[in-house]
Design a protein around this motif. Sequence first.
Motif, mmCIF file in Angstrom:
data_model
loop_
_atom_site.group_PDB
_atom_site.id
_atom_site.type_symbol
_atom_site.label_atom_id
_atom_site.label_comp_id
_atom_site.label_asym_id
_atom_site.label_seq_id
_atom_site.Cartn_x
_atom_site.Cartn_y
_atom_site.Cartn_z
ATOM 1 N N LEU A 18 1.271 22.717 78.105
ATOM 2 C CA LEU A 18 1.940 21.494 77.656
ATOM 3 C C LEU A 18 2.057 21.478 76.145
ATOM 4 N N GLU A 19 3.192 21.009 75.693
ATOM 5 C CA GLU A 19 3.364 20.879 74.253
ATOM 6 C C GLU A 19 4.152 19.609 73.984
ATOM 7 N N SER B 152 5.087 9.449 59.353
ATOM 8 C CA SER B 152 4.179 8.665 60.168
ATOM 9 C C SER B 152 2.777 9.169 59.905
ATOM 10 N N GLU B 153 1.835 8.247 59.883
ATOM 11 C CA GLU B 153 0.460 8.686 59.614
ATOM 12 C C GLU B 153 -0.087 9.555 60.740
ATOM 13 N N PHE B 154 0.557 9.543 61.874
ATOM 14 C CA PHE B 154 0.128 10.414 62.973
ATOM 15 C C PHE B 154 1.008 11.668 63.050
ATOM 16 N N GLY B 155 1.916 11.813 62.077
ATOM 17 C CA GLY B 155 2.784 12.988 62.069
ATOM 18 C C GLY B 155 3.655 13.078 63.308
ATOM 19 N N TYR B 156 4.008 11.939 63.860
ATOM 20 C CA TYR B 156 4.807 11.903 65.092
ATOM 21 C C TYR B 156 4.193 12.733 66.216
ATOM 22 N N LYS B 157 2.909 12.506 66.383
ATOM 23 C CA LYS B 157 2.207 13.013 67.570
ATOM 24 C C LYS B 157 1.587 11.795 68.257
ATOM 25 N N TRP B 158 1.482 11.886 69.549
ATOM 26 C CA TRP B 158 0.968 10.749 70.316
ATOM 27 C C TRP B 158 -0.197 11.171 71.199
ATOM 28 N N HIS B 159 -1.011 10.205 71.575
ATOM 29 C CA HIS B 159 -2.023 10.476 72.605
ATOM 30 C C HIS B 159 -1.355 10.193 73.944
ATOM 31 N N TRP C 163 -5.067 14.230 79.449
ATOM 32 C CA TRP C 163 -4.706 13.709 78.125
ATOM 33 C C TRP C 163 -4.264 14.815 77.197
ATOM 34 N N LEU C 164 -3.105 14.631 76.659
ATOM 35 C CA LEU C 164 -2.594 15.536 75.641
ATOM 36 C C LEU C 164 -2.726 14.752 74.343
ATOM 37 N N MET C 165 -3.702 15.132 73.510
ATOM 38 C CA MET C 165 -4.011 14.284 72.366
ATOM 39 C C MET C 165 -3.214 14.694 71.129
ATOM 40 N N GLU D 85 -4.799 21.017 69.411
ATOM 41 C CA GLU D 85 -4.053 22.169 68.916
ATOM 42 C C GLU D 85 -2.637 22.041 69.474
ATOM 43 N N SER D 86 -1.723 22.831 68.997
ATOM 44 C CA SER D 86 -0.321 22.564 69.317
ATOM 45 C C SER D 86 -0.026 22.521 70.813
ATOM 46 N N SER D 87 -0.759 23.277 71.638
ATOM 47 C CA SER D 87 -0.485 23.170 73.061
ATOM 48 C C SER D 87 -1.779 23.110 73.852
#
Length: 952
Positions: free
Chosen positions: A541-542, A557-564, A585-587, A591-593
């Motif tokens: 998953l990525e 974005s302070e989360f760098g456009y990553k989501w939990h 959960w993909l946090m 790591e990237s994937s």
Amino acid sequence: MRISIGTLIGICALVQVSEGAVIDVPTRGERDTVDGPWDNIRLPENIAAKAYTMTLNINWGTMNYTGVQEVTMEVTGDDTKYFLIHTSGLVIDKTATTLHKVVGDVVTDLDIKRTFMDTEKKAELRHDFYVVESTDAVTAGTYKMIISFAGQVQTEKLTGIYRSKYIRKYQDDTEVPIYQISTDFEPVDARTAFPCFDEPAQKANWTTSIKVTFPPGIDINEYNILSNMPLKEAPTKENQIISAKFKESVPMSTYLVCFAVSDFIFKEAVHTRADGSTVLMRVHARREPEFQASASYALQVTPAIIKEYEKFYKVNYPLEKLDQIALPEFNSGAMENWGLITYRESSLLYNPVTSSTAEKQRVCSVIAHEVAHQWFGNLVTMAWWNDLWLNEGFASFVEYYGIDAAEPTWNILDFFYPDEVTTAMNFDSSPSSHPISVQVSSPEELSGLFDTISYRKGSSINWMMQKFMGDENFATGLENYIATNKYGNAYMVDLFDALNPAYGGVNVTKVMLTWTLQMGFPYVTAALDTTTTPGSTIITLEQNRFLVGDAKEDDTSEFGYKWHIPFSYVYKVKDGAVETGVTHWLMADDESSKTITVEKELEWIKGNADGNFYYLSNYEEATWTALASALQNGELTSATDKTSLVYDVFRLAETAKVAYSKALDMTKYAKAESEYVVLSRILSEVLTAGDGVRSDETAYTELWKYVAAMLKPRVEDMTWDPKIDNEPITSPKMRDMALRNYCRAVKDKSDAYVVEALNKFTEFAKDPAGKKSGIKDVFTTVMRTAIIYDDTENTNWHKMWKLLQDSDWEADQRIYIAALARSSNTTVLRQMIEDSFSEDAKAGTWRYLYYVSYHGDNYDLAWELLQSRWDEYAVQYNTTSFTMGYLVQIPEVFDTQEMYDEVKKFFDGKESNIGTGKKTVEETLAKIKSNIKWKKEHFESVKTWFTDLGSK
Ligand code: BES
Ligand code: ZN
């Protein structure tokens, strides 16, 4: 001397979200206080309103009123000399303002040094503060301020205290205007009605008395006054004066205060609890029999809804009564004033003989929404407007449980994904979207917040949270939240923190802040590996940000456009069954994937099981192919899974992650698709793609043939009237969608269905009252078909225009206008827009132009007319939350750089009169940009796909 106090103090709450990680969460929305506290848009924190005793004295003849506001305040901390209170557009008798100290029963006068408006200090301030400065600074304690004021009932706009009217027709054909006075305050119009601490966190007990003096000739015995609370005693009615006193309210925010004066009559029902306590529910409407007959449905569903929410929130509805009133003129759809919910008529009234199933669903959902606010919003209120989504997003979510309780056969929960999630994502994939939680610093910005993000992304992420926590855990956490915060205010983190202990998994607050503090959403790519370990499948998953168009330059974005992300999925075992996987959960900080192993060999997986979560799923080519077959051969059974698969593939095609032809190919099986939600998604995707190639005649012709063929099996499978009583709600929905679009697509006046629709129109036009019930669920089809296939004299158009003028039912009026707007004759359309400016135009001037702008052939005309009549539209609508947005959205359909420049040029410099539509202008421009991009990237392939249909 100018002392600058830093802007930062107090703006943010620092929230610890995980070991060591601390995030700024916007809270107060401060500004500098340079000269004094009036420089700040926010009221000072050291003075809290506790109680109001308010008297209003309204003159029905002149529509003027006077009032006295007595506000009791709690001052904390010493050294206070400025007492600030909101007021706007009122005349304050400054010399009559008094200030007092209260100790027990003893009230002593305090000296006032001066009183002034913030604008007297700085003309550009529009914080609406009336400032009372005491001669000596006061210490902590209880104080009271008494203010006399005068104001005018609004007769030109529908905000504050305003007058509405309708025309009563008598048998001898005489027509008399009948007036009502009512209020509509959210977000910041309470201050235009009376001085008050007009912020949601300033909750106080209200004791209200209202006196109305009527001119001679009006029978005052027919009039009544309602407010949030029940009457304290029977009102007096003498000498043309009605005088009403209401019981003291529970602590509540100013935007929820409401009263209404009308000659309406009511129907009532009682909600009785197991312990014998009751809530008296009344529905108030015009006296006319059709209106009274249409009030019963609301009374049928409201008790069921209240009962459900008492279970859901685990707190009883706190008042003795709930009034609901249907107003002939109303700004939005409805407003959740505590104990007195106001509606526009079409949102509350349902005529069992002549109204459509769609109207019934609308009425039930608006009631469920506003009643949901009685807890989420009224009992517990957002601390400040930046968390508006807490109110609107939560009510839009809970609404579904209210409807489900009132109408269990509708299976309304199946509509959550198609109606809420996809609508939110459409909006939220644009670079001009915004985070759910935002800083607001002006009333216009505030009104602009009542948008798709607050409502539908808000509801979608609440749903997501409920689904990953589990319904029961969520319910436990919610009970905790309501119990802790009732009669108080909360920030979004208070909600998450209250929910968290009920869930044993990842930290709810940590997860949710990635969804509320950054805009947009991700797409998750799942890659299957069945070869490395035979008999097992490794899923990699990525996550990546999903965006249509290019990010804005300053977009961070302070989360760098990553989501939990809770990653859920269904899968098919090779030569085996379809099963549901365990959520992983993909946090954001993974790591990237990330990999998941399923101990089986899989044929395909489909991410985001049942579309419960707020992201898209992407796959490798082979999986897409397998999923396309799964869709066709019926292996994928859940309607929501099918719908979300189709939705995702088109979004990914638009952003060139999947070939467009592949997405369109997936729709080829649609002839065999009989599920309403799935087919309506497919239809909408095909029409959107087709609209993009409307400039190519051949492709466009093929599009309509394709649509007609897709719908043919459905229209052949149904009758114009319901076959059975109590058919599922998807049947009238399917009937409406399939017939309407089939008749439009077939482009053949001699087609049997078109002929049938035209006949039905002719019959109806001869006898509207008698024939409506027979076509109520195909009303839109009949009206639109009548206009699309009109003759060169526009015979049907003129008949329908007359029907519109004779109608006093807004739901019908909208259908007429939408049909009239389909005319291909620009002369009649121009005349229609001209006529829409007349004082007695039905259903709102803006609606005519908005509906004209809906149709590919009329895009240019609508844009031309918006520009040429801009000043008139802007004057009328620039302070209303939803309408201005609709208007400035009109040019969003264009797809050339030239038009982009033209639109931009037009709106540049108009900022001051765009009002609440400012953000929408930005969104409209972003939409045009993305259309241009679409055209560049996809026009050829989509054109070819449609054109090729013809050669086969
Ligand atoms: N609180 C809003 C009413 C409102 C809307 C006030 C905009 C100020 C600005 C109310 O609860 C609401 O959301 N009404 C909706 C209907 C609802 C079913 C989504 C409306 O008016 O359309
Ligand atoms: Zn609402």
